[in-house]
Motif scaffolding. Structure first.
Motif, PDB file in Angstrom:
ATOM      1  N   PHE A  37       0.833  -1.202   0.000  1.00 38.20           N
ATOM      2  CA  PHE A  37       0.000   0.000   0.000  1.00 38.20           C
ATOM      3  C   PHE A  37       0.867   1.251   0.000  1.00 38.20           C
ATOM      4  N   PHE A  38       1.887   1.254   0.888  1.00 34.13           N
ATOM      5  CA  PHE A  38       2.741   2.432   0.974  1.00 34.13           C
ATOM      6  C   PHE A  38       3.613   2.592  -0.270  1.00 34.13           C
ATOM      7  N   GLN A  41       0.240   3.168  -3.372  1.00 31.79           N
ATOM      8  CA  GLN A  41      -0.715   4.260  -3.247  1.00 31.79           C
ATOM      9  C   GLN A  41      -0.098   5.525  -2.658  1.00 31.79           C
ATOM     10  N   GLY A 251     -13.820  12.995 -13.909  1.00 34.94           N
ATOM     11  CA  GLY A 251     -13.439  13.284 -12.530  1.00 34.94           C
ATOM     12  C   GLY A 251     -11.928  13.375 -12.348  1.00 34.94           C
ATOM     13  N   ASP A 256     -11.382  20.490  -9.221  1.00 39.94           N
ATOM     14  CA  ASP A 256     -10.806  20.331  -7.886  1.00 39.94           C
ATOM     15  C   ASP A 256      -9.420  19.694  -7.953  1.00 39.94           C
ATOM     16  N   GLU A 287      -4.359  13.199   2.445  1.00 45.61           N
ATOM     17  CA  GLU A 287      -5.568  12.732   1.776  1.00 45.61           C
ATOM     18  C   GLU A 287      -5.954  11.336   2.264  1.00 45.61           C
ATOM     19  N   ASN A 288      -4.943  10.503   2.521  1.00 49.29           N
ATOM     20  CA  ASN A 288      -5.224   9.134   2.928  1.00 49.29           C
ATOM     21  C   ASN A 288      -5.506   8.989   4.415  1.00 49.29           C
ATOM     22  N   PHE A 289      -4.828   9.793   5.226  1.00 51.01           N
ATOM     23  CA  PHE A 289      -4.876   9.496   6.659  1.00 51.01           C
ATOM     24  C   PHE A 289      -5.593  10.545   7.502  1.00 51.01           C
ATOM     25  N   ILE A 291      -8.561  11.199   7.526  1.00 48.67           N
ATOM     26  CA  ILE A 291      -9.839  10.641   7.973  1.00 48.67           C
ATOM     27  C   ILE A 291      -9.676   9.809   9.244  1.00 48.67           C
ATOM     28  N   ASP A 292      -8.458   9.325   9.511  1.00 53.39           N
ATOM     29  CA  ASP A 292      -8.219   8.558  10.739  1.00 53.39           C
ATOM     30  C   ASP A 292      -7.955   9.456  11.933  1.00 53.39           C
ATOM     31  N   ARG A 296     -15.090  11.863  10.773  1.00 51.00           N
ATOM     32  CA  ARG A 296     -15.143  11.732   9.318  1.00 51.00           C
ATOM     33  C   ARG A 296     -15.729  12.949   8.613  1.00 51.00           C
ATOM     34  N   PHE A 299     -12.649  15.848   8.119  1.00 53.10           N
ATOM     35  CA  PHE A 299     -11.251  15.615   7.733  1.00 53.10           C
ATOM     36  C   PHE A 299     -10.771  16.527   6.619  1.00 53.10           C
ATOM     37  N   ASN A 300     -11.686  17.014   5.785  1.00 54.99           N
ATOM     38  CA  ASN A 300     -11.243  17.948   4.752  1.00 54.99           C
ATOM     39  C   ASN A 300     -10.783  19.261   5.360  1.00 54.99           C
TER      40      ASN A 300
ATOM     41  N   SER B  76     -16.534  10.128  -7.527  1.00 56.83           N
ATOM     42  CA  SER B  76     -15.815   9.762  -8.749  1.00 56.83           C
ATOM     43  C   SER B  76     -15.217   8.367  -8.556  1.00 56.83           C
ATOM     44  N   LYS B  86      -7.127   2.033   0.351  1.00 53.70           N
ATOM     45  CA  LYS B  86      -6.599   2.394   1.666  1.00 53.70           C
ATOM     46  C   LYS B  86      -7.211   1.487   2.734  1.00 53.70           C
ATOM     47  N   GLU B  89      -5.881  -2.345   1.800  1.00 49.89           N
ATOM     48  CA  GLU B  89      -4.447  -2.652   1.809  1.00 49.89           C
ATOM     49  C   GLU B  89      -3.729  -2.040   3.000  1.00 49.89           C
TER      50      GLU B  89
END
Lengths: 356, 415
Positions: A37-38, A41, A251, A256, A287-289, A291-292, A296, A299-300, B76, B86, B89
């Motif tokens: 993943f790391f 992604q 998209g 954006d 962007e990935n983390f 949210i953790d 939720r 997070f933006n 999207s 995410k 994985e």
């Protein structure tokens, strides 16, 4: 890559070659200790976004032209890969061999970029931004509503990288090295170009176009040539991006995302080709983390605040933060701050960026 | 400074150790919905559905604690795949619920094929080809698709309402294609007409419908509208202001709670609009009443009545938990046994019995509804008829159904 030429005496980075080597080694060894993943992604995706942002950094940092259409150029190359090569949607997909599709896509993207340049080079600052933003938005709506060529909202799926030398190039580790090679190659090329006659005259045009015109330089042609080169970088990144996702749809080239590229370049720093990559890593991690880290629904906000903080405390982005900290940490020989980047101080870029 | 860093590291290490200790008897479950972008409100209601199901089971299934990890997309396909990657994985969830919208579903199905050991359950994405053509072995949809949701509406519009010729207005992507197909297929088979040049396709997020309204032909009996969320509200407001008098026929999310709950003058105007979908606000069945009561109790700030997004996510999450109970929380074989349990699962939902066909697509009851004004002034969908056990091929054999072709702007052609 010829490292001797890259890190020769004229390069201020020659003062700290150890760092470059360590970073290089870390990047090469990265997949051995990072999970798939790391590697894929986070790693490969950062490198790709960084490469797109690099094409913007080259235009903005050396040429003083902030173009918002760099992702659009990358998107065109990605779309062409789906149209000329194979896809699983059943629209277009002319089935060209992958190498021919890659060459044509990248070249077409570069021509498109030069075309954008031809339209916009006679403008300055915010007007360049407006024109390139208009092109980006127009391209987005065009691909969303054109069904015969771009397959509208759905776009294309099933765009596969080739299997070469028995390696499937979308597997995390091969794809990471492919992205790393492309990114390093372009960083080297941009560094080299910045010290060439062309690069120096481009910077001179940025600082004083009138004087350069008086000296007999063709200002517009220089700028268009810079757009063409940045188009090659963005186009190559676009080809990799469509291999990375396996798909492309409106998209992917939305407004954006176009803004994201600007954020990445600005947050990373526009003074050195490494900046966009730092920005991309920060962006992809958040962007990935994010949210953790927090509820939720919020997070933006975290992403926005983090970038706001970087820009407030360091107008030169993460790169500038590092430059500011380095003398305090007393690592290596202290380098005079003016020589810290490869370019002279540039008020123009920060001005146009402020206008955004 | 370094003292602080050391302390943080110790705490982090302690946390990660306790984390692995808990992981032994807990199962991670990922939930993916649109928590940003145009469909944010819908995605939030989807997440409410997930939490309702988990609450019902006390966050426990098969003797193991369930740990919920959420992911977000912006509708999207790219962002949906990134978020799914995410969760799968990086966070290592063996079960993933989602996504919400049609084109995302198609992308997640493709991704599912690359992760054979992970079990994917749909959220509310309702494009037909997610399960109809080239389905993934490990993608399950306990919520029905957009064409199934239209069951009975075409017949109702032709026979009861007496419409013979309709115009079509819908968003331009896979889910509305599926809905238009589901409505027109029976309507045209009975003899109805929907000329190609009276079909209007607008991009998601379209704000201005004046050109569409001006171009509507005079000789149609009604307009079939398949727009969602803000798009539906915008169209209805503008259509009324333009003095539109044509009766409407609604897609499943055109006159649902997320639209009917909005404030404004459109209210009177949509009364009497027929529609169909997987839920009906006013179904007088104790199972549905209990579901609504639980929703209202758990989420006082939610919609007046759960939308089909809360419903779809609830059903899929519940299916995931029921199957976990059946295998005793054992996913050690890469989820093989678990997926077999899912395939054979048949259970009672707030909207009737649900089971799967051989392509892991739900067969469930569909509600034919009509908008009415409720006793307290709220607009509600009155249940006209329940169409029992609608399957994906709408009663036609699979091979024959495939001959209808892929859903799209001109399918069926109605000639």
């Amino acid at each position: 890559m010829d490292t001797d030429r890259l890190f020769n005496k004229s390069n201020p980075f020659a003062a700290i070659p150890a760092w470059s080597w360590i970073i290089g080694l870390l990047l090469i060894l990265y997949p051995s200790f990072a999970s798939d993943f790391f590697t894929y992604q986070i790693g490969a995706y950062s490198l790709l976004l960084g490469t797109v942002a690099l094409s913007l950094m080259m235009l903005a940092g050396y040429g003083g032209m902030v173009s918002l259409a760099q992702l659009t150029v990358a998107g065109l190359a990605g779309y062409l890969m789906a149209i000329l090569g194979d896809n699983s949607v059943g629209v277009m997909g002319l089935g060209w061999p992958w190498w021919l599709a890659v060459i044509v896509s990248v070249f077409a993207a570069a021509i498109f970029s030069a075309f954008i340049g031809a339209i916009s080079v006679r403008t300055e600052g915010i007007y360049t931004i407006m024109i390139t933003l208009a092109i980006a938005v127009a391209f987005f709506y065009f691909v969303r509503q054109n069904y015969t060529l771009f397959n509208g909202f759905t776009g294309f799926a099933g765009v596969e990288p080739p299997t070469l030398f028995g390696i499937y190039w979308r597997d995390p580790v091969p794809f990471y090295y492919l992205s790393l090679a492309v990114a390093t190659g372009f960083v080297g090329a941009v560094l080299n170009a910045s010290r060439s006659t062309f690069g120096l005259s481009l910077m001179a045009i940025r600082d004083n176009p009138r004087r350069m015109r008086a000296l007999g330089y063709n200002v517009a042609a220089h700028r268009i040539a810079a757009y063409f080169m940045s188009g090659i970088i963005a186009g190559t990144a676009g080809v990799l991006l469509v291999w990375f996702n396996g798909r492309i749809s409106p998209g992917t080239v939305g407004v954006d995302v176009v803004i994201d590229i600007l954020v990445i370049a600005v947050v990373g720093g526009l003074r050195h080709p490494i900046g966009p990559f730092l920005g991309a890593i920060a962006f992809v991690l958040l962007e990935n983390f994010a949210i953790d880290l927090i509820d939720r629904e919020r997070f933006n906000t975290v992403i926005g605040l983090a970038f706001l903080l970087v820009v407030i405390f360091s107008p030169d982005g993460i790169l500038g933060l590092w430059k500011r900290l380095r003398p305090k940490l007393r690592l290596g020989k202290s380098v005079p701050s003016a020589a810290a980047g490869t370019t002279p101080t540039d008020s123009h870029v920060s001005e146009s960026v402020k206008e955004v | 400074m370094s003292g602080f860093v050391r302390k943080t590291l110790v705490v982090a290490a302690a946390l990660s150790i306790s984390g692995t200790a808990v992981a032994q008897d807990s199962i991670k479950m990922g939930a993916l919905a649109t928590l940003e972008g145009a469909f944010t409100v819908l995605g939030e209601d989807g997440m409410r559905g997930v939490k309702m199901a988990l609450e019902e089971f006390g966050y426990e299934a098969g003797g193991k604690k369930i740990e919920l990890i959420t992911g977000s997309s912006d509708a999207s396909p790219d962002s949906a795949v990134r978020a799914a990657r995410k969760l799968v994985e990086q966070d290592g969830v063996p079960i993933l619920i989602g996504p919400l919208s049609g084109s995302e579903g198609l992308a997640i199905k493709d991704y599912a094929k690359t992760q054979p050991d992970v079990t994917f359950l749909n959220g509310t994405s309702a494009a037909q080809d997610t399960t109809l053509r080239a389905p993934a072995e490990n993608f399950f949809r306990f919520s029905t698709d957009g064409a199934q949701w239209m069951a009975g509406l075409g017949e109702y519009a032709y026979n009861e309402k007496g419409y013979r010729k309709v115009a079509v207005l819908a968003e331009d992507y896979s889910f509305p294609y599926t809905q238009v197909f589901g409505f027109l297929e029976p309507f045209c088979r009975l003899g109805g007409e929907a000329p190609i040049d009276a079909r209007f396709w607008v991009p998601i997020g379209n704000k201005d419908y004046s050109s569409v309204i001006a171009a509507l032909p005079d000789d149609v009996d009604a307009i079939y509208v398949a727009l969602g969320g803000a798009d539906a509200v915008n169209f209805l407001t503008q259509f009324e202001q333009a003095g539109g008098e044509l009766p409407l026929i609604g897609g499943s999310i055109t006159v649902d709670q997320s639209v009917l709950g909005s404030k404004g003058r459109t209210r009177q105007f949509v009364v009497g609009t027929p529609s169909a979908g997987p839920v009906s606000d006013t179904w007088d069945d104790p199972r549905w009443a209990a579901f609504v009561a639980a929703y209202q109790k758990q989420f006082p700030d939610g919609f007046p009545s759960p939308s089909l997004f809360a419903h779809g996510y609830y059903i899929n999450t519940k299916a995931a938990l029921l199957a976990l109970n059946e295998v005793g929380g054992d996913l050690s074989d890469g989820g093989k046994k678990y997926r077999e349990a899912l395939s054979n699962l048949e259970f009672d939902t707030p909207t009737g019995m649900v089971k799967l066909d051989e392509r892991r697509e739900a067969i469930a009851d569909i509600f034919l509804t009509e908008v009415i004004e409720g006793p307290d002034g709220n607009l509600l969908n009155k249940t006209i008829k329940v169409i029992p056990q609608v399957n994906q091929t709408l009663g036609v054999p699979y091979e024959k159904f495939l001959e209808y072709g892929q859903v799209g702007r001109e399918n069926p052609s109605c000639e």
